[in-house]
Design an enzyme around this catalytic site. Sequence first.
Site, PDB file in Angstrom:
ATOM      1  CG  ASP A   1      -1.759  -1.121   1.406  1.00 28.05           C
ATOM      2  OD1 ASP A   1      -2.197  -1.817   0.158  1.00 28.05           O
ATOM      3  OD2 ASP A   1      -2.467  -1.383   2.242  1.00 28.05           O
TER       4      ASP A   1
HETATM    5  N1  URA Z   1      -1.495  -5.719   3.930  1.00 30.09           N
HETATM    6  C1  URA Z   1      -1.817  -4.446   4.067  1.00 30.09           C
HETATM    7  O1  URA Z   1      -2.630  -4.246   4.762  1.00 30.09           O
HETATM    8  N2  URA Z   1      -1.040  -3.637   3.270  1.00 30.09           N
HETATM    9  C2  URA Z   1       0.074  -4.018   2.738  1.00 30.09           C
HETATM   10  O2  URA Z   1       0.614  -3.028   2.111  1.00 30.09           O
HETATM   11  C3  URA Z   1       0.302  -5.157   2.538  1.00 30.09           C
HETATM   12  C4  URA Z   1      -0.353  -6.111   3.333  1.00 30.09           C
END
Ligand code: URA
Length: 247
Positions: free
Chosen positions: A114
């Site tokens: 993310d």
């Molecule tokens: N889980 C999440 O919530 N975000 C990420 O970037 C990776 C795994």
Amino acid sequence: MSLSKKSRLDRFISQWYFTKNPSQPLNKKAVRLLVAQKRILVDGQPADSFSQPIDYFTRIELDGELLQGNQRLYLMLHKPVGVVTAVVDEQHQTVIDLIDHPDKDQLHYAGRLDLNTSGLLLLTNDGHWSKGLTDPDKKVAKCYEVTLEKPVDERYQQAFKQGIYFSYEGITTRPAELEIIDPYHTRLWLTEGRYHQVKRMFGYFRNAVVGLHRSQIGELTLDPALKPGQWRPLSLEELNLLNNRSF
Ligand code: URA
């Protein structure tokens, strides 16, 4: 030849010859003769057969001239917070923007992070490899360092081991290992990559993730010498670590 395409040696030779000599295409017989005369090397060895399957990464030489010699690329990036895991984006800098490599346009990522997550991101031009790494059935574990808004306890460990139901997809997450470092800091091992998975798993307890960092994929750890935004090619040893585990 394009990255995703698979072909046959005789077709490749005919096409290559045609682009050089459009007025004098080589007929099938002539291509087969080149193979029979052992004038074509495939990955350094005389071609076995005119119908030998080839792809973008097959090294092909004719009479000592290199016709195709594309390299496989495997990179590790320390993804910073605020950079989007995408190839193009109108709003944010992308992970590809961080890579200074002549063949960066060929790259894609294996397992996204993310915008506000940092850590280990793998980039490659080898679709077969990235597919293997991200296939949940291969069970390649990814380690996330998670900082929480509220304290965690053993209930989280039990719930994550059993799996959390995600009603949107109608699935239960695979058993995940949670290590509690202190009440606000944990280490979570996942073998799949659902949308916002870590945040949603802690969300089950109404506990917000305030910091998320991926430190490991399989046996491969993020090189501590890489600062956020820096990258480097994987070493042969590192590639073997991943390949032995995931294929
Ligand atoms: N889980 C999440 O919530 N975000 C990420 O970037 C990776 C795994």
